[in-house]
Design a protein around this motif. Structure first.
Motif, PDB file in Angstrom:
ATOM      1  N   GLU A 394      -0.423   2.637   2.658  1.00  0.00           N
ATOM      2  CA  GLU A 394       0.757   3.095   1.931  1.00  0.00           C
ATOM      3  C   GLU A 394       1.992   2.535   2.646  1.00  0.00           C
ATOM      4  N   HIS A 395       3.134   2.724   2.032  1.00  0.00           N
ATOM      5  CA  HIS A 395       4.349   2.179   2.633  1.00  0.00           C
ATOM      6  C   HIS A 395       4.516   2.649   4.073  1.00  0.00           C
ATOM      7  N   ARG A 396       4.263   3.939   4.295  1.00  0.00           N
ATOM      8  CA  ARG A 396       4.461   4.487   5.640  1.00  0.00           C
ATOM      9  C   ARG A 396       3.533   3.828   6.660  1.00  0.00           C
ATOM     10  N   ARG A 399       4.888   0.234   7.320  1.00  0.00           N
ATOM     11  CA  ARG A 399       6.112   0.285   8.123  1.00  0.00           C
ATOM     12  C   ARG A 399       5.782   0.565   9.588  1.00  0.00           C
ATOM     13  N   LYS A 403       6.188  -1.817  13.066  1.00  0.00           N
ATOM     14  CA  LYS A 403       6.826  -1.387  14.317  1.00  0.00           C
ATOM     15  C   LYS A 403       6.020  -1.789  15.553  1.00  0.00           C
TER      16      LYS A 403
ATOM     17  N   ARG B 341      -1.134  15.137  -2.232  1.00  0.00           N
ATOM     18  CA  ARG B 341      -0.555  14.010  -2.954  1.00  0.00           C
ATOM     19  C   ARG B 341       0.957  14.088  -3.016  1.00  0.00           C
ATOM     20  N   ILE B 344       2.468  13.386   0.478  1.00  0.00           N
ATOM     21  CA  ILE B 344       2.338  11.967   0.844  1.00  0.00           C
ATOM     22  C   ILE B 344       3.314  11.120   0.029  1.00  0.00           C
ATOM     23  N   MET B 347       6.575  11.352   1.778  1.00  0.00           N
ATOM     24  CA  MET B 347       6.547  10.581   3.036  1.00  0.00           C
ATOM     25  C   MET B 347       6.762   9.094   2.758  1.00  0.00           C
ATOM     26  N   ASN B 348       6.114   8.591   1.727  1.00  0.00           N
ATOM     27  CA  ASN B 348       6.254   7.165   1.424  1.00  0.00           C
ATOM     28  C   ASN B 348       7.629   6.827   0.875  1.00  0.00           C
ATOM     29  N   SER B 351       9.748   6.605   3.804  1.00  0.00           N
ATOM     30  CA  SER B 351       9.429   5.359   4.510  1.00  0.00           C
ATOM     31  C   SER B 351      10.155   4.192   3.853  1.00  0.00           C
ATOM     32  N   GLU B 352      10.175   4.169   2.531  1.00  0.00           N
ATOM     33  CA  GLU B 352      10.874   3.091   1.825  1.00  0.00           C
ATOM     34  C   GLU B 352      12.368   3.080   2.135  1.00  0.00           C
ATOM     35  N   VAL B 355      13.544   6.075   6.588  1.00  0.00           N
ATOM     36  CA  VAL B 355      13.632   7.359   7.287  1.00  0.00           C
ATOM     37  C   VAL B 355      12.318   7.603   8.037  1.00  0.00           C
ATOM     38  N   ASP B 356      12.401   7.974   9.304  1.00  0.00           N
ATOM     39  CA  ASP B 356      11.190   8.283  10.070  1.00  0.00           C
ATOM     40  C   ASP B 356      10.714   9.684   9.713  1.00  0.00           C
TER      41      ASP B 356
END
Lengths: 555, 555
Positions: A394-396, A399, A403, B341, B344, B347-348, B351-352, B355-356
């Motif tokens: 997934e994107h996370r 990313r 790192k 779901r 998540i 979170m993604n 991430s885009e 943002v951590d």
């Protein structure tokens, strides 16, 4: 200098875990010769894709360039890597290369769809290679949770690419080739332009555990059981299936494989020589006659799938075999996020039967097939690529994987589906955004995710449906009263009268008031009847249903 | 000896986690005076309850005995314990007893439904009690993840019952009363007939961790952040919200609470004196003017709920505030199974945005509100009940909890929803099976889970819908052609013609062939048209849709 370039374009698998499909190209911009690595599926869910059978990557971009497509290479036989090859054979037509076990599975899929099995070509193992236009591709063995997984060594005139495929670092994987550090170091020795790398477990900071650590724990558990033992895992995890079977055999139990996928995978593994020893198994028919304390079932359905063997055992019986109080059911698997409800349902059904359920919450009975962060770094160190492009995440995940590159002076590039990278540029970066997406296999038809078909079904599920029927004569006068039929709406609302009566009454009143101009105009009348129906339903039951209006005109 | 008995009957919460509703009774069989402990809700999901707003316990049994119902006692203000009080006030009408904070929340619900707030009575704390018919009920403070949680001490003429409510053993819970071993030992000193006990975390073998362990970790994290910090947790976890706010304050940040539930809970906690110190907060309007490195948001939506503040921040902005690259988002929460779901997805999205995201995978930033197995055993030891009846758990939790009783010579009884126990019998056991189930709040209407309304919506979601319209004249001859409208089905199938055309053609052919007897018989004709439609759709697009047939007869 020539202006040929090396491109990378994920059509699936980058920015998601599932439906992997990665395009590589070499040539002048816009004229690249192409290969595709993997062509997999994703599984639907009720939340966003109710009624859908499978989710496939949208390959419109590639189909438009099918004449440039040299070949498809499949890294391993998991559904998210091989699941779409047969569905798309008509549209792409390229030869499919895979090592024997993967090819065996792919051919079964081709046969099921009536496609020629010979389109699937058995690939040799690295250092032998397959030539596909400007690419020379080698299948380098890499450990994962299915036999014969491979990383691809893709040589281009501009340098070597490595596509890791799904992998973990396991030097004793039970079945299949151990991870070979020397091999990968050798592959990296003359320089790697770019490593496209699995990112699934990048958030796990511990070194991964070997498949070999699971066997002894499972053996102990099975040996201590007094009733029947049933265990489930992914059917494709042949090593685990073997470990489970051997644990059963050592405990003096007859082993029975249940579920079509389970038998098919073992069959493919035996046919291709991947699996050279496997305990003798008995049929479900024979299993019925074996005393339960001497029986070990290995069954499909580790994700709680409703039709799989585990769910059926939890519902009562499967192929005549029943579990009961004092038996043991083992999930030698992890639950993929989103499948929790199905797995928990089964656990509770077994609990009601008095069956003890053991899962991986202790960390003893399952290991992941993907490289954790320290193992990803080992791979980076072995290959020393100039560029790392994280994939299979997934994107996370992508990313986070990027790192990890910084301290090592590798260039990490985050590219999700549709981002085309020029890997051979002096400053590699995104050079084009390609439209990508999802295609649904819906019944026997492929529909685009944005076609609205499934969105309409989601709306039906949320809001219910009203069919409204109105008949008008040649003077645009009503013939009889409006007629409504409801589905998925309460029969009765706040006024304690049948909802259909209220709707019909409101529609009749509206039609009585509506001018001739409205009644004469199908589009206008349709819109108004829909509005009145939604309004009326909303005040009656608090929902605004989907509405189908049918206007019949007698003339 | 009298033949009065003490009964226990869960209508919700036993065999599931959610919609708690436990009936206790005392009296001659069938003539018992009753009290109800808790009246909560469960949340719907797309898998089984699409479009449903809330799931409530079916209280038909209790409603039929509303004259015997003395009172409702609410242990704490979580939705699965208090969420249904206002929805069912009309049907039960009994006074509702709760401690001040819980009562405050319950009154807000009553007011929203236009019910009298005074039906909610503020209960004193143990050793003071409330009398309800033959019962004397005391609210004994117990630690949990919301202020003023209580275990109930229920004295009957046949002995003392203890209803644990949701609890953990936490001697420094931050906000609210610490767990008081001496108090519970005292409560148990004169003998406890039965303990009805929380089972949520019975599978966790480690001693539970205190709320106080979370603060220092969160402080470290917030102190180390360079951009904006946003954190989410359950709004009702007032102690955690305070911990988060204090971490922000100590890091020199202005604190802003976002989301209606968050502000309402803190408001209730302040109003009732539960929360005596809380850092100063700023409004979202003010937050927009604070430099991001000096800002801390505390937001709703820890479970990924689509409309909550966290989801909106992940989508772009909430109340004018935007997160961006270099900011930090903390999930100080665990994801309830089934909500993965949604979490998540967020979170993604973060991430885009760069943002951590930090969650509880490290185990540092969240602790559970429920007692783990060793803590359950501590409770058993403090109270030394004759009987333990596990509750607040799925079947597997209840079963495991029963197993813990054996070594201690307590009688563990597994009773799921609908099983009535006679606790005062010499051999306590199930004496009656009562029909229970789920009621859906669907829009503004309560519908039974078995009414078929939601089942029809699930079918619409899986199969799509066809409206079929046929008009016949007084001779039962067709007037015009059959007319179809589809929803949620592919426009075109294998024959590459519009699906509606194929359906209409097949229906017309059928009607041409059908005998007059069939055409004259509405029920028969309906059935046949439905069959033909499903068959035709199945061969065309591989799906058997739901069908609404409307037959109009001109006469």
């Amino acid at each position: 200098m020539s202006d040929e370039r090396v491109i990378y374009l994920p059509l699936g698998g980058a920015g998601e875990i599932g439906m992997n499909a990665y395009v590589y190209g070499y040539g002048k911009p816009g004229k690249e010769r192409l290969i595709l690595v993997d062509l997999g599926v994703t599984f639907p869910d009720m939340d966003s894709t109710p009624g859908v059978d499978l989710i496939l990557p949208d390959i419109a971009w590639l189909e438009a360039r099918k004449n440039d497509l040299e070949a498809i290479f499949v890294t391993h036989a998991h559904e998210d890597h091989v699941g779409a090859v047969a569905h798309y054979y008509d549209r792409l037509g390229a030869p499919i290369h895979a090592r024997p076990f993967t090819a065996n599975i792919a051919r079964r899929k081709m046969a099921e769809h009536g496609h020629p099995e010979k389109a699937v070509r058995t690939a040799p193992v690295w250092p032998e290679t397959v030539t596909a236009g400007p690419f020379t591709v080698g299948f380098a063995p890499i450990s994962h949770s299915i036999p014969e997984s491979s990383g691809l060594v893709i040589d281009t005139p501009k340098g070597r690419l490595v596509h890791s495929g799904d992998f973990k670092i396991d030097t004793s994987p039970g079945v299949g080739e151990p991870f070979d550090h020397a091999l990968w170091e050798e592959i990296g020795k003359h320089g790697v332009l770019a490593l496209m790398c699995d990112s699934t477990n990048v958030f796990n900071d511990h070194a991964g555990r070997s498949e070999s650590t699971v066997g002894p724990e499972i053996e102990k558990l099975v040996a201590s059981a007094s009733g029947m033992v049933a265990a489930t895992t992914f059917a494709s995890n042949v090593a685990r299936v073997k470990t489970l079977a051997e644990a059963g055999e050592r405990a003096g139990r007859s082993v029975c494989l249940m579920g079509r996928a389970m038998r098919r995978m073992i069959e493919a593994a035996v046919e291709t020589g991947v699996l050279q020893s496997f305990p003798a198994t008995i049929s479900p028919e024979e299993a019925k006659t074996v005393p339960r304390e001497h029986l070990m079932l290995i069954v499909t359905g580790s994700q709680g799938e409703r039709r799989a063997a585990s769910a059926q055992l939890a519902n009562g019986k499967y192929q005549g075999v029943r579990m009961k109080e004092g038996d043991l059911f083992l999930f030698s698997s992890k639950t993929i996020p989103g499948n929790e409800r199905g797995v928990i349902r089964i656990m509770n059904q077994f609990s009601e039967m008095g069956v003890d359920v053991v899962d991986d919450s202790s960390g003893l009975y399952h290991v992941s097939g993907h490289a954790n962060r320290p193992d990803l770094e080992t791979m980076h160190d072995l290959l020393k690529p100039r560029i790392v492009v994280p994939m299979h995440g997934e994107h996370r995940h992508l990313r986070e994987h990027v790192k990890t590159c910084k301290p090592k002076k590798m260039k990490g590039i985050l590219a999700v589906n549709g981002m085309m990278l020029d890997l051979s540029a002096s400053t590699p970066s995104v050079v084009e955004y390609v439209e990508t997406g999802r295609t649904y296999l819906d019944g026997s038809v492929q529909v685009g995710a944005l076609d609205g078909v499934v969105r309409d079904r989601v709306r039906l599920a949320l809001n219910g449906h009203v069919s409204v029927n109105v008949i008008l004569d040649e003077e645009d006068e009503m013939l009889g009263d409006p007629w409504c039929e409801i589905k998925g709406l309460a029969e009765e609302g706040v006024s304690r009268a049948p909802l259909v009566d209220v709707l019909e009454e409101d529609l009749a009143q509206f039609l009585g008031r509506a001018g001739k101009k409205t009644r004469a105009d199908d589009a206008k009348l349709d819109e108004e009847l829909r509005r009145v129906t939604r309004q009326s339903a909303n005040s009656e039951v608090g929902k605004k249903p989907e509405v189908t209006v049918i206007i019949s005109r007698m003339s």
